[in-house]
Design an enzyme around this catalytic site. Structure first.
Site, PDB file in Angstrom:
ATOM      1  N   SER A   1       0.829  -1.213   0.000  1.00 52.18           N
ATOM      2  CA  SER A   1       0.000   0.000   0.000  1.00 52.18           C
ATOM      3  C   SER A   1       0.862   1.261   0.000  1.00 52.18           C
ATOM      4  O   SER A   1       0.457   2.302  -0.530  1.00 52.18           O
ATOM      5  CB  SER A   1      -0.952   0.000   1.201  1.00 52.18           C
TER       6      SER A   1
ATOM      7  N   CYS B   1     -13.247  -9.086   6.272  1.00 54.21           N
ATOM      8  CA  CYS B   1     -12.677  -7.744   6.453  1.00 54.21           C
ATOM      9  C   CYS B   1     -12.843  -6.915   5.177  1.00 54.21           C
ATOM     10  O   CYS B   1     -13.205  -5.732   5.238  1.00 54.21           O
ATOM     11  CB  CYS B   1     -11.206  -7.867   6.827  1.00 54.21           C
TER      12      CYS B   1
ATOM     13  N   CYS C   1      -4.343 -11.180  10.362  1.00 53.31           N
ATOM     14  CA  CYS C   1      -3.530 -10.133  10.988  1.00 53.31           C
ATOM     15  C   CYS C   1      -3.683 -10.096  12.494  1.00 53.31           C
ATOM     16  O   CYS C   1      -2.741  -9.738  13.202  1.00 53.31           O
ATOM     17  CB  CYS C   1      -3.887  -8.775  10.385  1.00 53.31           C
TER      18      CYS C   1
END
Length: 385
Positions: A38, A125, A221
Protein backbone atom coordinates in the site's frame (compact mmCIF):
# COMPACT_ATOMS: atom_id res chain seq x y z
CA UNK A 1 15.25 14.45 1.36
CA UNK A 2 14.08 13.58 -2.15
CA UNK A 3 10.51 12.60 -2.85
CA UNK A 4 9.07 10.61 -5.80
CA UNK A 5 8.01 13.90 -7.36
CA UNK A 6 11.68 14.88 -7.76
CA UNK A 7 12.94 11.33 -8.33
CA UNK A 8 10.60 9.73 -10.92
CA UNK A 9 9.70 6.06 -10.47
CA UNK A 10 10.54 3.61 -13.25
CA UNK A 11 6.90 3.04 -14.29
CA UNK A 12 4.17 5.12 -15.91
CA UNK A 13 2.34 5.84 -12.67
CA UNK A 14 -0.59 7.74 -14.19
CA UNK A 15 -1.44 4.86 -16.54
CA UNK A 16 -1.83 2.48 -13.60
CA UNK A 17 -4.85 4.33 -12.19
CA UNK A 18 -7.11 4.67 -15.25
CA UNK A 19 -8.30 8.10 -14.10
CA UNK A 20 -11.41 9.74 -15.62
CA UNK A 21 -9.48 12.90 -16.61
CA UNK A 22 -6.06 14.45 -16.27
CA UNK A 23 -4.36 13.31 -13.07
CA UNK A 24 -3.68 16.90 -12.02
CA UNK A 25 -7.45 17.38 -11.77
CA UNK A 26 -8.07 14.17 -9.77
CA UNK A 27 -8.00 13.11 -6.14
CA UNK A 28 -6.99 9.56 -5.16
CA UNK A 29 -7.62 8.05 -1.75
CA UNK A 30 -5.18 5.25 -0.90
CA UNK A 31 -5.92 2.57 1.71
CA UNK A 32 -2.65 2.41 3.68
CA UNK A 33 -2.03 -0.55 5.99
CA UNK A 34 1.58 0.37 6.73
CA UNK A 35 3.02 -2.40 4.54
CA UNK A 36 5.19 -2.13 1.45
CA UNK A 37 2.37 -2.78 -1.04
CA UNK A 38 0.00 0.00 0.00
CA UNK A 39 2.96 2.33 0.55
CA UNK A 40 4.07 1.81 -3.05
CA UNK A 41 0.50 2.46 -4.23
CA UNK A 42 0.64 5.79 -2.37
CA UNK A 43 3.99 6.60 -4.01
CA UNK A 44 2.61 5.74 -7.46
CA UNK A 45 -0.47 7.88 -6.82
CA UNK A 46 1.72 10.80 -5.78
CA UNK A 47 3.91 10.27 -8.86
CA UNK A 48 0.82 10.40 -11.10
CA UNK A 49 0.31 14.07 -10.33
CA UNK A 50 -3.04 13.61 -8.59
CA UNK A 51 -3.87 14.92 -5.15
CA UNK A 52 -3.43 11.96 -2.76
CA UNK A 53 -4.93 11.23 0.64
CA UNK A 54 -3.86 8.18 2.65
CA UNK A 55 -6.31 6.53 5.04
CA UNK A 56 -5.44 3.92 7.65
CA UNK A 57 -8.10 2.05 9.59
CA UNK A 58 -6.92 1.15 13.07
CA UNK A 59 -8.46 -2.29 13.45
CA UNK A 60 -7.30 -3.36 16.89
CA UNK A 61 -5.60 -2.04 19.99
CA UNK A 62 -2.60 0.13 19.16
CA UNK A 63 -0.65 -0.69 22.33
CA UNK A 64 -1.19 -4.44 22.17
CA UNK A 65 -0.16 -4.53 18.51
CA UNK A 66 2.98 -2.41 18.73
CA UNK A 67 6.04 -4.42 17.79
CA UNK A 68 4.12 -7.52 16.69
CA UNK A 69 5.35 -9.30 13.60
CA UNK A 70 2.99 -10.11 10.75
CA UNK A 71 0.24 -7.71 11.77
CA UNK A 72 -1.25 -4.77 9.90
CA UNK A 73 -3.42 -1.72 10.54
CA UNK A 74 -2.26 -1.25 14.14
CA UNK A 75 0.81 -0.46 16.25
CA UNK A 76 4.03 0.12 14.33
CA UNK A 77 2.19 -0.20 11.02
CA UNK A 78 0.28 3.00 11.66
CA UNK A 79 3.55 4.79 12.37
CA UNK A 80 5.01 3.36 9.14
CA UNK A 81 2.02 4.60 7.14
CA UNK A 82 2.41 8.06 8.65
CA UNK A 83 6.15 8.11 7.93
CA UNK A 84 5.56 7.09 4.30
CA UNK A 85 2.91 9.80 3.93
CA UNK A 86 5.25 12.39 5.38
CA UNK A 87 7.97 11.44 2.92
CA UNK A 88 5.57 11.58 -0.01
CA UNK A 89 4.09 14.86 1.15
CA UNK A 90 0.52 13.59 1.21
CA UNK A 91 -2.24 13.93 3.78
CA UNK A 92 -2.77 10.93 6.05
CA UNK A 93 -5.67 10.16 8.38
CA UNK A 94 -6.16 7.35 10.90
CA UNK A 95 -9.68 6.23 11.82
CA UNK A 96 -10.48 4.01 14.80
CA UNK A 97 -12.42 1.00 13.53
CA UNK A 98 -11.56 -1.38 16.34
CA UNK A 99 -15.19 -1.88 17.43
CA UNK A 100 -16.49 -2.56 13.92
CA UNK A 101 -13.58 -4.91 13.17
CA UNK A 102 -14.12 -6.84 16.37
CA UNK A 103 -17.85 -7.21 15.78
CA UNK A 104 -17.83 -7.95 12.04
CA UNK A 105 -14.62 -9.96 11.74
CA UNK A 106 -13.13 -11.21 15.01
CA UNK A 107 -16.40 -12.19 16.70
CA UNK A 108 -17.62 -13.89 13.51
CA UNK A 109 -14.27 -15.72 13.31
CA UNK A 110 -14.82 -17.12 16.80
CA UNK A 111 -18.44 -18.05 16.14
CA UNK A 112 -17.52 -19.91 12.96
CA UNK A 113 -14.89 -22.03 14.70
CA UNK A 114 -17.34 -22.73 17.51
CA UNK A 115 -19.83 -23.99 14.91
CA UNK A 116 -17.27 -26.37 13.40
CA UNK A 117 -16.61 -24.21 10.37
CA UNK A 118 -13.33 -23.01 8.86
CA UNK A 119 -13.56 -19.19 8.60
CA UNK A 120 -11.72 -16.80 6.29
CA UNK A 121 -11.59 -13.48 8.16
CA UNK A 122 -9.74 -11.68 5.35
CA UNK A 123 -12.82 -11.94 3.12
CA UNK A 124 -15.04 -10.67 5.95
CA UNK A 125 -12.68 -7.74 6.45
CA UNK A 126 -12.73 -6.82 2.76
CA UNK A 127 -16.53 -7.11 2.67
CA UNK A 128 -16.91 -4.96 5.77
CA UNK A 129 -14.52 -2.45 7.33
CA UNK A 130 -12.00 -2.22 4.49
CA UNK A 131 -14.26 -1.69 1.49
CA UNK A 132 -17.62 -0.55 2.85
CA UNK A 133 -16.25 2.04 5.26
CA UNK A 134 -13.28 3.11 3.13
CA UNK A 135 -15.64 3.64 0.19
CA UNK A 136 -17.83 5.91 2.23
CA UNK A 137 -14.83 7.92 3.45
CA UNK A 138 -13.30 8.19 -0.02
CA UNK A 139 -16.55 9.46 -1.52
CA UNK A 140 -17.04 11.92 1.33
CA UNK A 141 -13.56 13.25 0.54
CA UNK A 142 -14.56 13.76 -3.09
CA UNK A 143 -12.07 11.20 -4.41
CA UNK A 144 -12.20 10.01 -8.01
CA UNK A 145 -11.15 6.51 -6.95
CA UNK A 146 -10.01 4.35 -4.03
CA UNK A 147 -6.69 2.56 -4.58
CA UNK A 148 -5.45 -0.47 -2.64
CA UNK A 149 -2.36 -2.67 -2.61
CA UNK A 150 -4.20 -5.89 -3.49
CA UNK A 151 -2.64 -8.09 -6.15
CA UNK A 152 -5.53 -8.29 -8.60
CA UNK A 153 -6.25 -6.59 -11.91
CA UNK A 154 -9.13 -4.37 -12.94
CA UNK A 155 -9.69 -4.96 -16.66
CA UNK A 156 -12.25 -3.14 -18.80
CA UNK A 157 -14.67 -5.45 -20.60
CA UNK A 158 -17.60 -4.82 -22.92
CA UNK A 159 -20.03 -4.63 -19.98
CA UNK A 160 -17.72 -2.60 -17.72
CA UNK A 161 -14.78 -3.30 -15.41
CA UNK A 162 -13.93 -6.90 -14.62
CA UNK A 163 -11.88 -8.39 -11.80
CA UNK A 164 -8.99 -10.56 -12.99
CA UNK A 165 -6.29 -12.54 -11.27
CA UNK A 166 -2.92 -10.88 -10.72
CA UNK A 167 -0.29 -11.27 -13.39
CA UNK A 168 1.98 -12.93 -10.80
CA UNK A 169 0.12 -16.11 -9.73
CA UNK A 170 2.23 -16.41 -6.58
CA UNK A 171 0.85 -13.07 -5.36
CA UNK A 172 -2.74 -13.33 -6.62
CA UNK A 173 -5.33 -12.25 -4.02
CA UNK A 174 -8.46 -12.56 -6.14
CA UNK A 175 -9.83 -15.35 -3.92
CA UNK A 176 -10.24 -12.84 -1.10
CA UNK A 177 -12.06 -10.26 -3.24
CA UNK A 178 -14.83 -12.33 -4.86
CA UNK A 179 -17.47 -10.38 -2.90
CA UNK A 180 -16.52 -7.08 -4.58
CA UNK A 181 -19.63 -5.52 -6.10
CA UNK A 182 -19.88 -3.99 -9.57
CA UNK A 183 -20.29 -0.53 -8.02
CA UNK A 184 -17.19 -1.02 -5.88
CA UNK A 185 -15.14 -2.31 -8.80
CA UNK A 186 -16.10 0.76 -10.82
CA UNK A 187 -14.51 2.92 -8.12
CA UNK A 188 -11.56 0.72 -7.12
CA UNK A 189 -8.05 0.72 -8.56
CA UNK A 190 -5.42 -2.00 -8.11
CA UNK A 191 -2.18 -0.59 -9.56
CA UNK A 192 -0.02 -3.53 -8.38
CA UNK A 193 -1.97 -6.30 -10.13
CA UNK A 194 0.29 -6.32 -13.17
CA UNK A 195 3.58 -6.12 -11.23
CA UNK A 196 5.72 -8.84 -9.64
CA UNK A 197 6.48 -8.42 -5.93
CA UNK A 198 10.20 -7.96 -6.61
CA UNK A 199 9.47 -4.91 -8.76
CA UNK A 200 7.18 -3.50 -6.07
CA UNK A 201 10.02 -3.64 -3.56
CA UNK A 202 12.32 -2.01 -6.11
CA UNK A 203 9.81 0.82 -6.51
CA UNK A 204 9.73 1.23 -2.73
CA UNK A 205 13.51 1.58 -2.72
CA UNK A 206 13.42 4.07 -5.60
CA UNK A 207 10.96 6.17 -3.62
CA UNK A 208 13.13 5.96 -0.50
CA UNK A 209 10.37 4.37 1.59
CA UNK A 210 11.35 2.99 4.98
CA UNK A 211 9.14 -0.07 4.43
CA UNK A 212 10.97 -1.29 1.30
CA UNK A 213 12.29 -4.41 3.05
CA UNK A 214 9.41 -4.85 5.49
CA UNK A 215 8.13 -8.46 5.73
CA UNK A 216 4.69 -9.25 4.34
CA UNK A 217 1.81 -9.40 6.79
CA UNK A 218 0.17 -12.69 7.71
CA UNK A 219 -3.17 -13.81 6.31
CA UNK A 220 -4.84 -13.45 9.73
CA UNK A 221 -3.53 -10.13 10.99
CA UNK A 222 -5.06 -10.38 14.47
CA UNK A 223 -3.48 -13.82 15.08
CA UNK A 224 0.20 -12.98 14.44
CA UNK A 225 1.51 -15.95 16.44
CA UNK A 226 -0.71 -18.46 14.57
CA UNK A 227 -2.50 -19.58 17.75
CA UNK A 228 -6.05 -18.95 16.56
CA UNK A 229 -7.49 -21.34 19.17
CA UNK A 230 -6.26 -19.04 21.91
CA UNK A 231 -8.10 -16.11 20.33
CA UNK A 232 -11.29 -18.14 19.98
CA UNK A 233 -11.15 -19.42 23.58
CA UNK A 234 -10.63 -15.90 24.91
CA UNK A 235 -13.85 -14.83 23.17
CA UNK A 236 -15.80 -18.08 23.47
CA UNK A 237 -14.53 -20.10 26.47
CA UNK A 238 -16.94 -22.91 25.65
CA UNK A 239 -14.80 -23.61 22.59
CA UNK A 240 -12.39 -25.43 24.89
CA UNK A 241 -14.94 -28.08 25.86
CA UNK A 242 -13.39 -31.55 25.44
CA UNK A 243 -15.06 -34.24 23.35
CA UNK A 244 -14.55 -37.49 21.51
CA UNK A 245 -12.60 -38.28 18.38
CA UNK A 246 -14.77 -40.81 16.57
CA UNK A 247 -14.16 -42.97 13.51
CA UNK A 248 -16.70 -41.78 10.95
CA UNK A 249 -17.23 -45.26 9.50
CA UNK A 250 -17.20 -47.57 12.52
CA UNK A 251 -18.34 -45.16 15.22
CA UNK A 252 -15.45 -46.29 17.42
CA UNK A 253 -14.16 -43.73 19.89
CA UNK A 254 -10.45 -43.36 19.14
CA UNK A 255 -9.51 -40.67 21.61
CA UNK A 256 -10.36 -37.35 23.21
CA UNK A 257 -9.85 -33.81 21.98
CA UNK A 258 -9.52 -30.48 23.87
CA UNK A 259 -12.23 -28.69 21.83
CA UNK A 260 -13.38 -28.70 18.19
CA UNK A 261 -11.90 -25.23 17.70
CA UNK A 262 -8.49 -26.92 17.44
CA UNK A 263 -9.46 -28.83 14.26
CA UNK A 264 -10.35 -28.22 10.64
CA UNK A 265 -11.69 -30.49 7.91
CA UNK A 266 -8.83 -32.19 6.09
CA UNK A 267 -6.46 -32.02 9.07
CA UNK A 268 -4.18 -35.02 9.61
CA UNK A 269 -1.51 -33.90 12.07
CA UNK A 270 -2.09 -33.39 15.76
CA UNK A 271 -4.90 -35.94 16.19
CA UNK A 272 -2.99 -38.07 18.73
CA UNK A 273 -4.69 -41.30 17.70
CA UNK A 274 -1.71 -43.47 16.84
CA UNK A 275 -1.81 -47.17 16.08
CA UNK A 276 -4.33 -46.93 13.24
CA UNK A 277 -3.92 -49.23 10.22
CA UNK A 278 -4.15 -46.29 7.78
CA UNK A 279 -3.77 -42.48 7.96
CA UNK A 280 -6.89 -40.75 9.24
CA UNK A 281 -8.08 -37.21 8.51
CA UNK A 282 -10.71 -34.95 10.03
CA UNK A 283 -13.73 -35.46 7.77
CA UNK A 284 -16.42 -33.71 9.84
CA UNK A 285 -16.80 -31.47 12.87
CA UNK A 286 -20.10 -31.91 14.72
CA UNK A 287 -20.56 -28.83 16.87
CA UNK A 288 -23.81 -30.14 18.42
CA UNK A 289 -22.26 -33.32 19.79
CA UNK A 290 -18.75 -31.97 20.13
CA UNK A 291 -17.38 -34.85 18.08
CA UNK A 292 -14.37 -34.70 15.79
CA UNK A 293 -15.01 -37.37 13.16
CA UNK A 294 -12.09 -38.89 11.32
CA UNK A 295 -11.75 -41.28 8.41
CA UNK A 296 -9.56 -42.36 5.50
CA UNK A 297 -8.65 -39.81 2.83
CA UNK A 298 -11.29 -40.98 0.34
CA UNK A 299 -13.97 -39.73 2.74
CA UNK A 300 -12.80 -36.17 2.07
CA UNK A 301 -13.78 -36.43 -1.60
CA UNK A 302 -16.67 -34.08 -2.46
CA UNK A 303 -18.78 -34.13 -5.62
CA UNK A 304 -21.06 -31.16 -4.89
CA UNK A 305 -21.29 -28.18 -2.54
CA UNK A 306 -23.92 -25.63 -1.66
CA UNK A 307 -22.71 -22.04 -1.53
CA UNK A 308 -24.71 -19.23 0.06
CA UNK A 309 -24.77 -15.41 0.08
CA UNK A 310 -23.39 -15.48 -3.45
CA UNK A 311 -22.04 -12.51 -5.36
CA UNK A 312 -21.60 -12.12 -9.11
CA UNK A 313 -19.24 -9.62 -10.72
CA UNK A 314 -20.52 -8.61 -14.13
CA UNK A 315 -22.63 -10.86 -16.38
CA UNK A 316 -22.33 -14.64 -16.06
CA UNK A 317 -20.27 -15.81 -19.06
CA UNK A 318 -21.48 -18.49 -21.45
CA UNK A 319 -18.23 -20.38 -21.07
CA UNK A 320 -16.71 -23.09 -18.83
CA UNK A 321 -16.19 -22.14 -15.20
CA UNK A 322 -13.62 -23.18 -12.63
CA UNK A 323 -13.65 -22.82 -8.86
CA UNK A 324 -11.15 -22.46 -6.05
CA UNK A 325 -12.31 -23.78 -2.67
CA UNK A 326 -9.13 -22.73 -0.85
CA UNK A 327 -6.94 -19.70 -1.43
CA UNK A 328 -3.89 -21.77 -2.43
CA UNK A 329 -5.69 -24.47 -4.43
CA UNK A 330 -5.77 -24.65 -8.21
CA UNK A 331 -9.06 -23.78 -9.96
CA UNK A 332 -10.95 -26.94 -10.95
CA UNK A 333 -13.78 -27.36 -13.51
CA UNK A 334 -17.30 -26.92 -12.10
CA UNK A 335 -20.87 -26.36 -13.25
CA UNK A 336 -23.55 -24.29 -11.56
CA UNK A 337 -27.00 -25.56 -10.70
CA UNK A 338 -28.88 -22.30 -10.27
CA UNK A 339 -28.45 -18.51 -10.53
CA UNK A 340 -25.38 -16.81 -9.06
CA UNK A 341 -25.48 -13.47 -7.28
CA UNK A 342 -27.81 -11.22 -5.29
CA UNK A 343 -27.22 -13.37 -2.21
CA UNK A 344 -28.80 -16.46 -3.75
CA UNK A 345 -27.83 -19.98 -2.77
CA UNK A 346 -26.49 -22.17 -5.57
CA UNK A 347 -25.09 -25.68 -5.91
CA UNK A 348 -21.77 -26.22 -7.64
CA UNK A 349 -20.84 -29.59 -9.09
CA UNK A 350 -17.22 -30.61 -9.42
CA UNK A 351 -16.17 -32.31 -12.64
CA UNK A 352 -13.88 -34.53 -10.56
CA UNK A 353 -14.03 -35.21 -6.80
CA UNK A 354 -12.46 -32.36 -4.84
CA UNK A 355 -10.72 -32.90 -1.50
CA UNK A 356 -10.70 -30.80 1.65
CA UNK A 357 -13.82 -28.75 0.91
CA UNK A 358 -14.64 -27.23 4.30
CA UNK A 359 -17.86 -25.44 5.29
CA UNK A 360 -17.09 -21.84 6.22
CA UNK A 361 -14.55 -21.34 3.48
CA UNK A 362 -15.36 -19.71 0.15
CA UNK A 363 -15.83 -21.10 -3.32
CA UNK A 364 -14.63 -18.53 -5.84
CA UNK A 365 -15.62 -18.92 -9.49
CA UNK A 366 -13.48 -18.01 -12.48
CA UNK A 367 -13.81 -17.89 -16.24
CA UNK A 368 -10.23 -18.04 -17.37
CA UNK A 369 -8.46 -15.20 -15.56
CA UNK A 370 -11.68 -13.37 -14.73
CA UNK A 371 -13.31 -13.60 -11.31
CA UNK A 372 -17.00 -14.30 -11.86
CA UNK A 373 -18.05 -14.30 -8.20
CA UNK A 374 -18.55 -16.85 -5.46
CA UNK A 375 -20.08 -17.58 -2.08
CA UNK A 376 -19.61 -19.22 1.30
CA UNK A 377 -19.42 -23.02 1.42
CA UNK A 378 -22.42 -24.14 3.49
CA UNK A 379 -22.75 -27.89 2.93
CA UNK A 380 -21.01 -30.59 0.91
CA UNK A 381 -21.98 -33.90 -0.67
CA UNK A 382 -19.56 -36.79 -0.50
CA UNK A 383 -18.41 -38.28 -3.78
CA UNK A 384 -19.45 -41.88 -4.40
CA UNK A 385 -16.92 -44.30 -2.90
Amino acid sequence: MMTPASSPLSVNAEALFDLPRAASECRIVVAMSGGVDSSVVAALAAQSGAEVIGITLQLYDYGAATGRKGACCAGDDIRDAQAVSDRLGIAHYVFDHESAFREEVVEQFADDYLAGRTPIPCIRCNMGPKFTDLFRMARELGADCLATGHYVRRVMGQAGPQLHRALDPARDQSYFLYATTDAQLDYLRFPLGGLPKAQVRELAEEAGLRVAAKPDSQDICFVPDGDYARIVKSLRPEGGTPGSIVHAQSGEVLGEHPGIIHYTVGQRRGLDIGGQPQPLYVVELDAASGEVRVGPKHMLAVSEAQIIETNRIGPLPDAPLTAKVRSLSKPVPVTLDGPLGDGASVRIRFENPEFGVAPGQAAVLYCGERVVGGGWLETTKAAPA
